[in-house]
Design a protein around this motif. Structure first.
Motif: not given
Length: 525
Positions: A286, A288-294, A316, A365, A370, A372
């Motif tokens: 992954y 993605g910009t939201d990788i911190g959620r994973y 991801g 996440p 989730d 999504k």
């Protein structure tokens, strides 16, 4: 060691039992070595531009090469300048952007100091000011992520190359070191020279890459030797790498190394038998910009298709990809019935190229909750002829997956604390399921884990990462016994030349154990 630092930092970092300094007269004489040196020249040459296949198949062009090509074992360096061993520290070549070759052939003696050389691990180490590439007997094995071995290690950093792990007195090695003045981009005002050049000798007991750790072999029936034909007497479990957050998805590569995933740190690592761990593929699952959620954005299951192409389950990115020979990727599956997959977990190919994979939501996440998540189920899928089809939606957490040796049965483990089962699906010649059964139920047994990765040996036995260890099940669904490790196992791969070594990815470490029956590995033509 911190959780983000993979494995041993270098090959055999401890002090060797004996050293031969190849920059001294005594050391070079002990191994019958003579240094030779040659400057190089850069020549314009004809080539071709990149083609549509990403290979050298386009229109003709002009480029450059460095001569001579002196890497081959049989290359004739008889006309080169002879260097006395101390002269390897002389400043050589022309300075600025320049290159040069150092060559030496060494013969292993019977003894080095007080050490008997037979069976030893012998390592060549050099530091060239400023960079080096090392060829041994005309070979320079390359792998993505390699550092410090045959290829450039870093600015004035040591190149450490294992010559042999089973030395024989009288054995000869031709070593060709390509020196590079650097940084090339800055045209430095200095010259080539060798800071160090040694042979390091480690006795057999210390030349192994692994550390022996306890393993408990627990027969299912203490009154019968149910594991006798599978686990040899006095089995030896080794921890070969450590310091990870969580390891998964191992597969043995053709070049004799283990690839494995670190889903938490979004990386595929490569472990090589001398004991090195390198980053094989960063951002493995992954970007993605939201990788911190994973919690687990990276890759999970890895395997090879029949053409030898690496295939990756990406959490991801929620897809299965194949890496092509030139490094570009092909997406094999990312959706079913117009909805995105959850987070593909593990996979296996049949010999005809049919791909099977599992798709629980554990890489999302929020997992099952989730926002999504698009599919209303966790599926086991098949990819055949480019078409993604559903095998079953009935398992809450389909996880590890494997084929029987004859490819007539598909095994799937279920990561579900309330239903810890292994399913067996009967397949027809087209890869479709014709029947299914609950193969084995571990629900209620000791151990917190549910069922994770699983593999099969050539006798049809199934090895399952389950509660309390690795469960060994016969083809008739009889529990033969359990291998209890220092930490929970999560996936498996058959490795080494004979496929009799079981490599185990666990929470923080990679383990291996030799077994009596070879395993079923990815079929490769």
């Amino acid at each position: 060691m911190t959780a983000n630092v993979p494995g041993p930092p270098e090959i055999l970092p401890a002090r060797p039992d004996a050293i031969v300094d190849l920059q001294t007269l005594e050391g070079a004489a002990l191994v019958g070595g003579q240094w030779r040196f040659s400057d190089t020249r850069v020549r314009e040459t004809g080539f071709v531009s990149v083609g549509a296949d990403l290979g050298p198949s386009g229109p003709a062009n002009r480029t450059y090469e460095v001569l001579p090509h002196a890497e081959a074992k049989e290359y004739d360096d008889g006309a080169w300048k002879v260097l006395s061993p101390p002269d390897t520290q002389r400043r050589l070549s022309t300075g600025r952007v320049c290159f040069g070759w150092y060559r030496i052939t060494v013969t292993l003696p019977e003894r080095v100091g007080d050490m008997d050389v037979a069976g030893a691990t012998v390592l060549f180490e050099t530091v060239v000011d400023d960079y080096a590439e090392v060829w041994v007997n005309g070979s320079q094995p390359l792998a993505l992520g390699d550092t410090g071995g045959h290829i450039v290690a870093g600015f004035n950093a040591p190149n450490r190359v294992v010559l042999t792990q089973a030395a024989r007195p009288g054995e000869r090695f031709t070593i060709a070191v390509f020196g590079i003045n650097g940084p090339i981009s800055a045209a430095p005002a200095n010259y080539l020279w060798m800071r160090t050049a040694t042979l390091d000798f480690y006795p057999p007991s210390r030349g192994r890459a692994g550390e022996e750790v306890p393993v408990e072999i627990v027969p299912a029936d203490p009154g019968r030797d149910t594991l006798g034909g599978i686990v040899p007497p006095a089995p030896r479990l080794e921890r070969v790498a450590s310091g990870f957050e969580f390891t998964e998805g191992p597969v043995w590569a053709r070049d004799g190394a283990l690839l494995f995933s670190s889903p938490n740190t979004n990386t595929i690592y490569r472990w090589a038998p001398p004991g090195t761990v390198t980053v094989f593929r960063p951002k493995s699952g992954y970007t993605g910009t939201d990788i911190g959620r994973y919690a687990q954005p990276g890759s999970n299951g890895l395997t090879f298709d029949p053409e030898g192409r690496l295939t990756i389950c990406q959490h991801g990115n929620r897809r299965v990809i194949r890496v092509e020979p030139h490094g570009n990727v092909t997406v094999l599956a990312d959706a079913y019935a117009g909805k995105r997959l959850n987070s593909p977990n593990d996979l296996v190919y049949a010999s005809d190229g049919t791909l099977y994979f599992t798709d629980p939501p554990f890489g999302l996440p929020g997992a099952f909750a989730d926002p999504k998540k698009e599919l209303p189920f966790s599926g086991v899928f098949r990819v055949r002829g480019g078409v993604v089809s559903l095998i079953t939606p009935d398992l809450a957490g389909p996880n590890g997956i494997a084929l029987s040796p004859d490819e007539r049965c598909l095994y799937v483990g279920n990561w579900d604390p309330h239903r810890k089962i292994v399913m067996r699906y009967t397949l027809n010649g087209a890869g479709s399921v014709t029947a299914s059964e609950e193969f084995f139920d571990m629900t209620g047994t000791e151990g917190e884990d549910a069922i994770d990765g699983l593999k099969v040996d050539t006798a049809g036995n199934v090895y399952v990462c389950g509660p309390g260890g690795i469960w060994v099940l016969s083809p008739a669904a009889e529990h033969l016994g359990t291998l209890r490790l220092p930490e929970s196992p999560h996936n498996l791969a058959w490795g080494d030349e004979d496929a009799r070594t079981l490599y185990i990815t666990a929470l923080t470490s990679i383990y291996r154990i030799r077994l009596a029956i070879p395993g079923v590995r990815p079929y490769q033509r």
